[in-house]
Design a protein around this motif. Sequence first.
Motif, PDB file in Angstrom:
ATOM      1  N   VAL A  56     -26.169  52.323  24.839  1.00 48.07           N
ATOM      2  CA  VAL A  56     -25.979  50.829  25.249  1.00 48.07           C
ATOM      3  C   VAL A  56     -26.908  50.197  26.018  1.00 48.07           C
ATOM      4  O   VAL A  56     -27.563  49.209  25.488  1.00 48.07           O
ATOM      5  CB  VAL A  56     -24.589  50.699  26.326  1.00 48.07           C
ATOM      6  CG1 VAL A  56     -24.511  49.369  27.044  1.00 48.07           C
ATOM      7  CG2 VAL A  56     -23.414  50.989  25.682  1.00 48.07           C
ATOM      8  N   GLU A  57     -27.702  51.104  26.751  1.00 42.73           N
ATOM      9  CA  GLU A  57     -29.055  50.736  27.431  1.00 42.73           C
ATOM     10  C   GLU A  57     -30.285  50.553  26.415  1.00 42.73           C
ATOM     11  O   GLU A  57     -30.595  49.585  26.471  1.00 42.73           O
ATOM     12  CB  GLU A  57     -29.657  51.944  28.595  1.00 42.73           C
ATOM     13  CG  GLU A  57     -28.562  51.770  29.702  1.00 42.73           C
ATOM     14  CD  GLU A  57     -28.800  50.580  30.614  1.00 42.73           C
ATOM     15  OE1 GLU A  57     -29.856  50.186  30.776  1.00 42.73           O
ATOM     16  OE2 GLU A  57     -27.569  50.175  30.799  1.00 42.73           O
TER      17      GLU A  57
ATOM     18  N   SER B 268     -29.648  49.859  23.220  1.00 45.02           N
ATOM     19  CA  SER B 268     -29.297  48.610  22.254  1.00 45.02           C
ATOM     20  C   SER B 268     -29.653  47.482  23.156  1.00 45.02           C
ATOM     21  O   SER B 268     -30.066  46.371  22.601  1.00 45.02           O
ATOM     22  CB  SER B 268     -27.721  48.753  22.110  1.00 45.02           C
ATOM     23  OG  SER B 268     -27.538  49.955  21.430  1.00 45.02           O
ATOM     24  N   LEU B 269     -29.353  47.498  24.332  1.00 44.96           N
ATOM     25  CA  LEU B 269     -29.502  46.359  25.214  1.00 44.96           C
ATOM     26  C   LEU B 269     -30.825  46.009  25.271  1.00 44.96           C
ATOM     27  O   LEU B 269     -31.490  44.921  25.226  1.00 44.96           O
ATOM     28  CB  LEU B 269     -29.018  46.411  26.601  1.00 44.96           C
ATOM     29  CG  LEU B 269     -27.675  46.163  27.131  1.00 44.96           C
ATOM     30  CD1 LEU B 269     -27.038  46.400  28.410  1.00 44.96           C
ATOM     31  CD2 LEU B 269     -27.265  44.444  27.055  1.00 44.96           C
TER      32      LEU B 269
ATOM     33  N   ALA C  33     -33.370  46.791  22.996  1.00 45.90           N
ATOM     34  CA  ALA C  33     -33.882  46.163  21.693  1.00 45.90           C
ATOM     35  C   ALA C  33     -33.307  44.846  21.562  1.00 45.90           C
ATOM     36  O   ALA C  33     -33.952  43.950  21.072  1.00 45.90           O
ATOM     37  CB  ALA C  33     -33.246  46.978  20.548  1.00 45.90           C
ATOM     38  N   VAL C  34     -32.153  44.596  21.901  1.00 40.92           N
ATOM     39  CA  VAL C  34     -31.262  43.297  21.689  1.00 40.92           C
ATOM     40  C   VAL C  34     -32.165  42.347  22.610  1.00 40.92           C
ATOM     41  O   VAL C  34     -32.549  41.209  22.167  1.00 40.92           O
ATOM     42  CB  VAL C  34     -29.964  43.334  22.030  1.00 40.92           C
ATOM     43  CG1 VAL C  34     -29.401  41.709  22.149  1.00 40.92           C
ATOM     44  CG2 VAL C  34     -29.216  44.060  20.940  1.00 40.92           C
ATOM     45  N   GLY C  35     -32.255  42.522  23.779  1.00 38.27           N
ATOM     46  CA  GLY C  35     -32.844  41.767  24.763  1.00 38.27           C
ATOM     47  C   GLY C  35     -34.450  41.502  24.397  1.00 38.27           C
ATOM     48  O   GLY C  35     -35.055  40.333  24.184  1.00 38.27           O
TER      49      GLY C  35
ATOM     50  N   THR D 285     -35.649  41.489  21.242  1.00 39.00           N
ATOM     51  CA  THR D 285     -35.414  40.815  19.945  1.00 39.00           C
ATOM     52  C   THR D 285     -35.127  39.223  20.438  1.00 39.00           C
ATOM     53  O   THR D 285     -35.667  38.117  19.554  1.00 39.00           O
ATOM     54  CB  THR D 285     -34.383  41.353  19.117  1.00 39.00           C
ATOM     55  OG1 THR D 285     -34.548  42.597  18.898  1.00 39.00           O
ATOM     56  CG2 THR D 285     -34.524  40.614  17.555  1.00 39.00           C
ATOM     57  N   ILE D 286     -34.164  38.903  21.357  1.00 43.16           N
ATOM     58  CA  ILE D 286     -33.867  37.842  21.669  1.00 43.16           C
ATOM     59  C   ILE D 286     -35.115  37.011  22.272  1.00 43.16           C
ATOM     60  O   ILE D 286     -35.411  35.799  22.173  1.00 43.16           O
ATOM     61  CB  ILE D 286     -32.620  37.771  22.800  1.00 43.16           C
ATOM     62  CG1 ILE D 286     -31.364  38.257  22.151  1.00 43.16           C
ATOM     63  CG2 ILE D 286     -32.314  36.408  23.449  1.00 43.16           C
ATOM     64  CD1 ILE D 286     -30.293  38.459  23.079  1.00 43.16           C
TER      65      ILE D 286
ATOM     66  N   LEU E  66     -37.036  35.727  19.717  1.00 47.48           N
ATOM     67  CA  LEU E  66     -36.585  34.654  18.932  1.00 47.48           C
ATOM     68  C   LEU E  66     -36.382  33.405  19.743  1.00 47.48           C
ATOM     69  O   LEU E  66     -36.820  32.363  19.344  1.00 47.48           O
ATOM     70  CB  LEU E  66     -35.098  34.961  18.539  1.00 47.48           C
ATOM     71  CG  LEU E  66     -34.960  35.907  17.374  1.00 47.48           C
ATOM     72  CD1 LEU E  66     -33.436  36.293  17.085  1.00 47.48           C
ATOM     73  CD2 LEU E  66     -35.392  35.366  16.023  1.00 47.48           C
ATOM     74  N   THR E  67     -36.163  33.565  21.186  1.00 45.79           N
ATOM     75  CA  THR E  67     -36.019  32.553  21.853  1.00 45.79           C
ATOM     76  C   THR E  67     -37.376  32.154  22.848  1.00 45.79           C
ATOM     77  O   THR E  67     -37.415  30.956  23.367  1.00 45.79           O
ATOM     78  CB  THR E  67     -35.025  32.705  23.028  1.00 45.79           C
ATOM     79  OG1 THR E  67     -35.173  33.807  23.697  1.00 45.79           O
ATOM     80  CG2 THR E  67     -33.553  32.715  22.154  1.00 45.79           C
TER      81      THR E  67
ATOM     82  N   ARG F 119     -33.181  28.514  22.515  1.00 43.10           N
ATOM     83  CA  ARG F 119     -32.074  29.063  23.122  1.00 43.10           C
ATOM     84  C   ARG F 119     -31.070  28.121  23.590  1.00 43.10           C
ATOM     85  O   ARG F 119     -31.645  27.305  24.533  1.00 43.10           O
ATOM     86  CB  ARG F 119     -32.237  30.326  24.104  1.00 43.10           C
ATOM     87  CG  ARG F 119     -30.974  31.101  24.590  1.00 43.10           C
ATOM     88  CD  ARG F 119     -31.418  32.184  25.347  1.00 43.10           C
ATOM     89  NE  ARG F 119     -30.297  32.870  25.658  1.00 43.10           N
ATOM     90  CZ  ARG F 119     -30.456  34.354  26.125  1.00 43.10           C
ATOM     91  NH1 ARG F 119     -31.666  34.622  26.411  1.00 43.10           N
ATOM     92  NH2 ARG F 119     -29.450  34.890  26.572  1.00 43.10           N
TER      93      ARG F 119
END
Lengths: 538, 152
Positions: free
Chosen positions: B110-111, B113-114, B116-118, B120-121, B124-125, B150
């Motif tokens: 989870v950490e 993933s978080l 990587a997602v953070g 990437t966001i 993007l934003t 965003r």
Amino acid sequence: MDLGRQGIAASRAGMEVVGRNISNASDPDYTRQEIFFENPLQGGVRTWTVRSQVDAFIESRLASENQNQGRLEVERRLMGEVSSVFGTTESGLSTSMADFFAAVSGLSSSPESNESRANLLYQADALVGEFQREAGTLRSLSSEIGKEMGTTLERANQIARDIAKLNVSIGGSAAADGATGQLIDQRTALVKQLGGLIDVNSFEDGNGNVTVFVGGGVPLVEGANAYTLELAPAQGFDPYAGVQVTTPGGTKNDITSRISGGEIGGLMRIRDQVMGPAMDDLDRVAAALVQKFNQVHAQGYGLDGSTGQDFFDPLTASVVGAGSNTGGADVSAAILDPTALTLDDYEVVFTSAGQFDVLNATQGTTVSTGNAYTSGMTLDVDGVRLTLSDATGGPQAGDRYLVSTVRDQSLNIAAALTDPNAVAAASTAAGVPGDNANALALSDIDGTKLLDGGTLTLSEKVSRVGAQVGLEQQSVEQAYAAQSYIMEGLNSRRAEVSSVSLDEEAAKLIQFQNVFQASARLIRLSDELLQTIINMVQ
Amino acid sequence: MPTPRETFDTGAALYRGLEALLAAERSVLSGPDAAGIAAANERRAALLAEIAAWEEEARALAVDGGAPSLSAVVAALPKADRPEADAALKQLAAAAHSARHQAAVSHIVVERSLEAVGRTIDVLTGTPSSTTYGPGGGVARGPRRGLVERAG
């Protein structure tokens, strides 16, 4: 631990899909991927598959329309070049022809004038120059098309080889993962790219291989094998190459007549259906002008008392053997009587090694049949003497020869007279210098319907050729504009299904972020609870 | 009133359920089906509530018996009952350790993933974030243009 590793792998696969979608967002050929999980929450690790978001109908239509797009782009470019050959209303052959006959008319008004005679020779040179320029440019363009066909086929071969390689890569990779999806995207893009070059059909077999056919059914790519597209030797009387597919075993399949799409289809259509007829028409106009003008001019008298002279270099007869001939005979032709020429094309067709027919190819009629062949024989046909003889060998059944007094005349036309005093304006020797009767007869040629079965004058025919090219250009422009709309619509529909929306991906990621954060909180809670019980046990 | 052994058995079953859920959840953590992750979270929250309730029972068992730990509870049992209770307690401990291990693994998943997602966001934003790269471990701050705006 194994479950943990698989969990991380699953996590990575999902993030890879999102990552691929984002990093390929600007690639129009990329197809958005989605990850689909099986066995959710039934204990143990789920398996997953990655699927590209493709609408098969749209992809198929795009592949087909891409062939039209490739053809029309080439046709549009070539028609621009071809139409520029024929110039505008202020330039080009129509203008040169009008100026030439205006000079003839000027001669009839002042047959004794050196100035009008010199002007006629000047305008004749200009007219000849314009014929040669247009004919030369068209032939040069035609030759360039041949070269372009060669390079385009090379491009097509490279793409075919790449598709075959991808067949191997895709067949050898694990099914339904994201990387395979990207390879499939690449292969789909290559098939589409190939379709822009030449007519192709393709299908995917059960093993994931794409088989590509060209020319309506001749395989070009089969599994790991890519065969070779190459220029095919001309089969008819024109030196225009066709297209053939050669297998590794050396078998050659000529697909020329079955190609209509892609850049190759466009190149061949403009060459064969626009430029070829235009060149023929120019040749016919030049031949008719030379034949008639020389005929009338030879009947008159110049200021220097000369008569019987050609104004233009006389017509010559040419013979071309078909590319498909297998025999070694030689057929030559010479003009016996220019006034007896029909300006039609004739074909000598050997029905056997010892017998041949003569056909009027222009009229589609038979001149003579069952002529016995002996080497060195001659045969006179409508003012032309044919000589047939063995050369590298004798004739073979099926051998064909085209006899023409028109072919290449627009390229070979030349003014014969250089002395203004030799221009035959008078109809009698006694009438020199004031007799303009022959000049009037020469001027009348402009209004005589010499072409298309006596329906068109020289000037009308020249205008007709230019107009036909103009109409063709207009038609191609319209088709190209329509094609652009079609492609735009299809690409837009494809984008709805397959393309990557960064907004969508970002929204999806934020959604992930939220649920991941919730997961993290719950995991921390789990840990605390587990720590509590572990402490309680001790 | 359940016996200590029954209580331990119940606890062990709950921890094994948690372990299975954690393992299953990791495969949904990665998917773009956020709904799947949310559903896993719901199931886990419910299970954790059950575990929390059971731990209260276990705590009461110890406190009521005047024992400082569950091991002490077993030691206080009649001799005939001790072996089974002890075995059950050992299974409970093993299940708890195993579930904790799975929770730790899930935590890493989870950490990461978080993280990587953070990132990437952020890409993007265009949201400024603490960064890994750049001079001194950071990057120049300032207005950044994201690939998308965003919302909110």
